[in-house]
Design a protein around this motif. Structure first.
Motif, PDB file in Angstrom:
ATOM      1  N   MET A   1     -10.356  13.028   8.916  1.00 32.84           N
ATOM      2  CA  MET A   1     -11.667  12.576   8.510  1.00 32.84           C
ATOM      3  C   MET A   1     -11.489  11.577   7.364  1.00 32.84           C
ATOM      4  O   MET A   1     -10.629  11.732   6.517  1.00 32.84           O
ATOM      5  CB  MET A   1     -12.486  13.781   8.073  1.00 32.84           C
ATOM      6  N   THR A   2     -12.308  10.579   7.313  1.00 35.82           N
ATOM      7  CA  THR A   2     -12.176   9.553   6.290  1.00 35.82           C
ATOM      8  C   THR A   2     -12.931   9.923   5.031  1.00 35.82           C
ATOM      9  O   THR A   2     -13.878  10.692   5.060  1.00 35.82           O
ATOM     10  CB  THR A   2     -12.712   8.203   6.809  1.00 35.82           C
ATOM     11  N   GLU A   3     -12.477   9.349   3.933  1.00 37.48           N
ATOM     12  CA  GLU A   3     -13.141   9.559   2.644  1.00 37.48           C
ATOM     13  C   GLU A   3     -14.424   8.744   2.586  1.00 37.48           C
ATOM     14  O   GLU A   3     -14.537   7.702   3.216  1.00 37.48           O
ATOM     15  CB  GLU A   3     -12.221   9.109   1.495  1.00 37.48           C
ATOM     16  N   ILE A   4     -15.374   9.223   1.813  1.00 36.28           N
ATOM     17  CA  ILE A   4     -16.609   8.485   1.580  1.00 36.28           C
ATOM     18  C   ILE A   4     -16.292   7.329   0.640  1.00 36.28           C
ATOM     19  O   ILE A   4     -15.583   7.486  -0.346  1.00 36.28           O
ATOM     20  CB  ILE A   4     -17.675   9.401   0.932  1.00 36.28           C
ATOM     21  N   ALA A   5     -16.796   6.145   0.965  1.00 33.43           N
ATOM     22  CA  ALA A   5     -16.563   4.974   0.120  1.00 33.43           C
ATOM     23  C   ALA A   5     -17.148   5.204  -1.264  1.00 33.43           C
ATOM     24  O   ALA A   5     -18.156   5.879  -1.428  1.00 33.43           O
ATOM     25  CB  ALA A   5     -17.198   3.747   0.761  1.00 33.43           C
ATOM     26  N   ALA A   6     -16.507   4.641  -2.256  1.00 33.30           N
ATOM     27  CA  ALA A   6     -16.969   4.782  -3.639  1.00 33.30           C
ATOM     28  C   ALA A   6     -18.113   3.806  -3.905  1.00 33.30           C
ATOM     29  O   ALA A   6     -17.972   2.838  -4.623  1.00 33.30           O
ATOM     30  CB  ALA A   6     -15.808   4.550  -4.596  1.00 33.30           C
ATOM     31  N   GLU A   7     -19.244   4.077  -3.282  1.00 34.28           N
ATOM     32  CA  GLU A   7     -20.440   3.263  -3.461  1.00 34.28           C
ATOM     33  C   GLU A   7     -21.436   4.064  -4.280  1.00 34.28           C
ATOM     34  O   GLU A   7     -21.298   5.274  -4.421  1.00 34.28           O
ATOM     35  CB  GLU A   7     -21.051   2.923  -2.098  1.00 34.28           C
ATOM     36  N   PRO A   8     -22.469   3.404  -4.778  1.00 34.76           N
ATOM     37  CA  PRO A   8     -23.491   4.181  -5.487  1.00 34.76           C
ATOM     38  C   PRO A   8     -24.055   5.277  -4.582  1.00 34.76           C
ATOM     39  O   PRO A   8     -24.260   5.063  -3.392  1.00 34.76           O
ATOM     40  CB  PRO A   8     -24.559   3.137  -5.815  1.00 34.76           C
ATOM     41  N   TRP A   9     -24.255   6.458  -5.152  1.00 35.73           N
ATOM     42  CA  TRP A   9     -24.767   7.591  -4.401  1.00 35.73           C
ATOM     43  C   TRP A   9     -26.199   7.311  -3.988  1.00 35.73           C
ATOM     44  O   TRP A   9     -26.985   6.809  -4.778  1.00 35.73           O
ATOM     45  CB  TRP A   9     -24.692   8.844  -5.273  1.00 35.73           C
ATOM     46  N   PRO A  10     -26.585   7.629  -2.743  1.00 38.06           N
ATOM     47  CA  PRO A  10     -27.965   7.379  -2.311  1.00 38.06           C
ATOM     48  C   PRO A  10     -28.954   8.156  -3.177  1.00 38.06           C
ATOM     49  O   PRO A  10     -28.795   9.355  -3.369  1.00 38.06           O
ATOM     50  CB  PRO A  10     -27.996   7.901  -0.875  1.00 38.06           C
ATOM     51  N   ARG A  29     -29.005  13.826   1.325  1.00 42.65           N
ATOM     52  CA  ARG A  29     -28.492  15.051   1.951  1.00 42.65           C
ATOM     53  C   ARG A  29     -27.382  14.717   2.942  1.00 42.65           C
ATOM     54  O   ARG A  29     -26.380  15.420   3.027  1.00 42.65           O
ATOM     55  CB  ARG A  29     -29.614  15.802   2.676  1.00 42.65           C
ATOM     56  N   ARG A  30     -27.550  13.630   3.714  1.00 45.53           N
ATOM     57  CA  ARG A  30     -26.495  13.211   4.643  1.00 45.53           C
ATOM     58  C   ARG A  30     -25.220  12.872   3.891  1.00 45.53           C
ATOM     59  O   ARG A  30     -24.120  13.261   4.303  1.00 45.53           O
ATOM     60  CB  ARG A  30     -26.947  11.990   5.441  1.00 45.53           C
ATOM     61  N   ALA A  31     -25.343  12.122   2.824  1.00 46.56           N
ATOM     62  CA  ALA A  31     -24.179  11.733   2.030  1.00 46.56           C
ATOM     63  C   ALA A  31     -23.506  12.954   1.418  1.00 46.56           C
ATOM     64  O   ALA A  31     -22.277  13.034   1.357  1.00 46.56           O
ATOM     65  CB  ALA A  31     -24.585  10.741   0.944  1.00 46.56           C
ATOM     66  N   THR A  32     -24.297  13.926   0.986  1.00 42.00           N
ATOM     67  CA  THR A  32     -23.734  15.141   0.403  1.00 42.00           C
ATOM     68  C   THR A  32     -22.918  15.906   1.433  1.00 42.00           C
ATOM     69  O   THR A  32     -21.791  16.332   1.163  1.00 42.00           O
ATOM     70  CB  THR A  32     -24.846  16.036  -0.172  1.00 42.00           C
ATOM     71  N   LEU A  33     -23.473  16.077   2.635  1.00 44.01           N
ATOM     72  CA  LEU A  33     -22.739  16.792   3.684  1.00 44.01           C
ATOM     73  C   LEU A  33     -21.474  16.036   4.077  1.00 44.01           C
ATOM     74  O   LEU A  33     -20.397  16.628   4.227  1.00 44.01           O
ATOM     75  CB  LEU A  33     -23.625  17.034   4.901  1.00 44.01           C
ATOM     76  N   ALA A  34     -21.575  14.725   4.220  1.00 46.03           N
ATOM     77  CA  ALA A  34     -20.395  13.923   4.565  1.00 46.03           C
ATOM     78  C   ALA A  34     -19.328  14.053   3.486  1.00 46.03           C
ATOM     79  O   ALA A  34     -18.136  14.202   3.787  1.00 46.03           O
ATOM     80  CB  ALA A  34     -20.791  12.461   4.751  1.00 46.03           C
ATOM     81  N   TRP A  35     -19.735  14.036   2.223  1.00 42.89           N
ATOM     82  CA  TRP A  35     -18.786  14.175   1.108  1.00 42.89           C
ATOM     83  C   TRP A  35     -18.117  15.540   1.133  1.00 42.89           C
ATOM     84  O   TRP A  35     -16.916  15.657   0.947  1.00 42.89           O
ATOM     85  CB  TRP A  35     -19.522  13.946  -0.211  1.00 42.89           C
ATOM     86  N   LYS A  36     -18.894  16.595   1.413  1.00 41.88           N
ATOM     87  CA  LYS A  36     -18.321  17.940   1.433  1.00 41.88           C
ATOM     88  C   LYS A  36     -17.340  18.124   2.585  1.00 41.88           C
ATOM     89  O   LYS A  36     -16.460  18.968   2.521  1.00 41.88           O
ATOM     90  CB  LYS A  36     -19.425  18.982   1.505  1.00 41.88           C
ATOM     91  N   CYS A  37     -17.476  17.336   3.647  1.00 43.38           N
ATOM     92  CA  CYS A  37     -16.573  17.428   4.800  1.00 43.38           C
ATOM     93  C   CYS A  37     -15.437  16.417   4.739  1.00 43.38           C
ATOM     94  O   CYS A  37     -14.491  16.498   5.529  1.00 43.38           O
ATOM     95  CB  CYS A  37     -17.360  17.218   6.095  1.00 43.38           C
ATOM     96  N   SER A  38     -15.503  15.472   3.826  1.00 43.85           N
ATOM     97  CA  SER A  38     -14.522  14.383   3.804  1.00 43.85           C
ATOM     98  C   SER A  38     -13.144  14.858   3.357  1.00 43.85           C
ATOM     99  O   SER A  38     -13.011  15.815   2.589  1.00 43.85           O
ATOM    100  CB  SER A  38     -15.000  13.262   2.877  1.00 43.85           C
ATOM    101  N   GLY A  39     -12.153  14.197   3.881  1.00 38.35           N
ATOM    102  CA  GLY A  39     -10.786  14.447   3.458  1.00 38.35           C
ATOM    103  C   GLY A  39     -10.148  15.704   4.021  1.00 38.35           C
ATOM    104  O   GLY A  39      -9.014  16.020   3.683  1.00 38.35           O
ATOM    105  N   LEU A  40     -10.854  16.435   4.855  1.00 37.75           N
ATOM    106  CA  LEU A  40     -10.313  17.673   5.408  1.00 37.75           C
ATOM    107  C   LEU A  40      -9.602  17.406   6.728  1.00 37.75           C
ATOM    108  O   LEU A  40     -10.022  16.563   7.499  1.00 37.75           O
ATOM    109  CB  LEU A  40     -11.437  18.690   5.640  1.00 37.75           C
ATOM    110  N   ALA A  42      -8.086  19.218  10.408  1.00 39.58           N
ATOM    111  CA  ALA A  42      -8.720  20.079  11.406  1.00 39.58           C
ATOM    112  C   ALA A  42      -8.816  21.521  10.932  1.00 39.58           C
ATOM    113  O   ALA A  42      -9.831  22.191  11.147  1.00 39.58           O
ATOM    114  CB  ALA A  42      -7.967  19.999  12.735  1.00 39.58           C
ATOM    115  N   ALA A  43      -7.777  22.009  10.262  1.00 39.21           N
ATOM    116  CA  ALA A  43      -7.803  23.388   9.760  1.00 39.21           C
ATOM    117  C   ALA A  43      -8.901  23.548   8.707  1.00 39.21           C
ATOM    118  O   ALA A  43      -9.605  24.561   8.676  1.00 39.21           O
ATOM    119  CB  ALA A  43      -6.443  23.767   9.176  1.00 39.21           C
ATOM    120  N   GLY A  44      -9.046  22.563   7.856  1.00 40.33           N
ATOM    121  CA  GLY A  44     -10.088  22.624   6.838  1.00 40.33           C
ATOM    122  C   GLY A  44     -11.475  22.628   7.437  1.00 40.33           C
ATOM    123  O   GLY A  44     -12.377  23.320   6.960  1.00 40.33           O
ATOM    124  N   LEU A  45     -11.646  21.880   8.504  1.00 35.37           N
ATOM    125  CA  LEU A  45     -12.953  21.835   9.165  1.00 35.37           C
ATOM    126  C   LEU A  45     -13.262  23.122   9.927  1.00 35.37           C
ATOM    127  O   LEU A  45     -14.410  23.398  10.245  1.00 35.37           O
ATOM    128  CB  LEU A  45     -13.038  20.629  10.098  1.00 35.37           C
TER     129      LEU A  45
END
Length: 139
Positions: A1-10, A29-40, A42-45
């Motif tokens: 999974m890819t990291e969330i870009a370092a852009e201003p938070w929505p 809320r979408r950005a928060t969920l994506a951030w919480k799932c980023s960088g994991l 398959a085992a992490g997911l």
């Protein structure tokens, strides 16, 4: 999974229209969920919930505190009139903006939505109760 870009938070606008405020809250809320799932991997997911110190009573106290703080800090005792959701609270940001009632209420909706998921998991672990909607209450 890819990291969330370092852009201003929505962020929803502090005093936006219904559409801008709701879309902004959804994007946050979408950005928060994506951030919480980023960088994991398959085992992490696939990881499941372990033990937690969060309790339903603690969530209730936290949400009562959040509501009190939102209206005490952001609304600052300003009476809520019949002027709809565009009326501005008394709190002013460093940049001179004031949140409208729409933004304050949407922030509270988001806070409850975030913790409703925690409550789902805790309640299921207590007595197996699951579901999305409470029973219809008759008063």
């Amino acid at each position: 999974m890819t990291e969330i870009a370092a852009e201003p938070w929505p962020e929803p606008p502090l005093a936006g229209t219904e559409a801008a405020a709701v879309l902004g809250a959804l994007e946050r809320r979408r950005a928060t969920l994506a951030w919480k799932c980023s960088g994991l991997d398959a085992a992490g997911l696939r990881a499941t919930l372990g033990t937690s110190a969060i309790t339903l009573g603690g969530l209730l106290k936290h949400l009562a505190h959040v509501e009190d703080r939102h209206f005490a800090r952001l609304w600052c005792g300003t009476p809520v009139g019949e002027g709809g959701l565009d009326q501005l609270g008394a709190y002013t940001t460093r940049s001179g903006e004031r949140p409208n009632l729409r933004r304050v209420l949407l922030d509270l909706v988001e806070e409850y939505a975030r913790h409703a998921g925690h409550a789902d998991l805790i309640r299921e672990s207590v007595d197996g109760l699951t579901g999305e909607d409470p029973p219809r209450w008759t008063w």
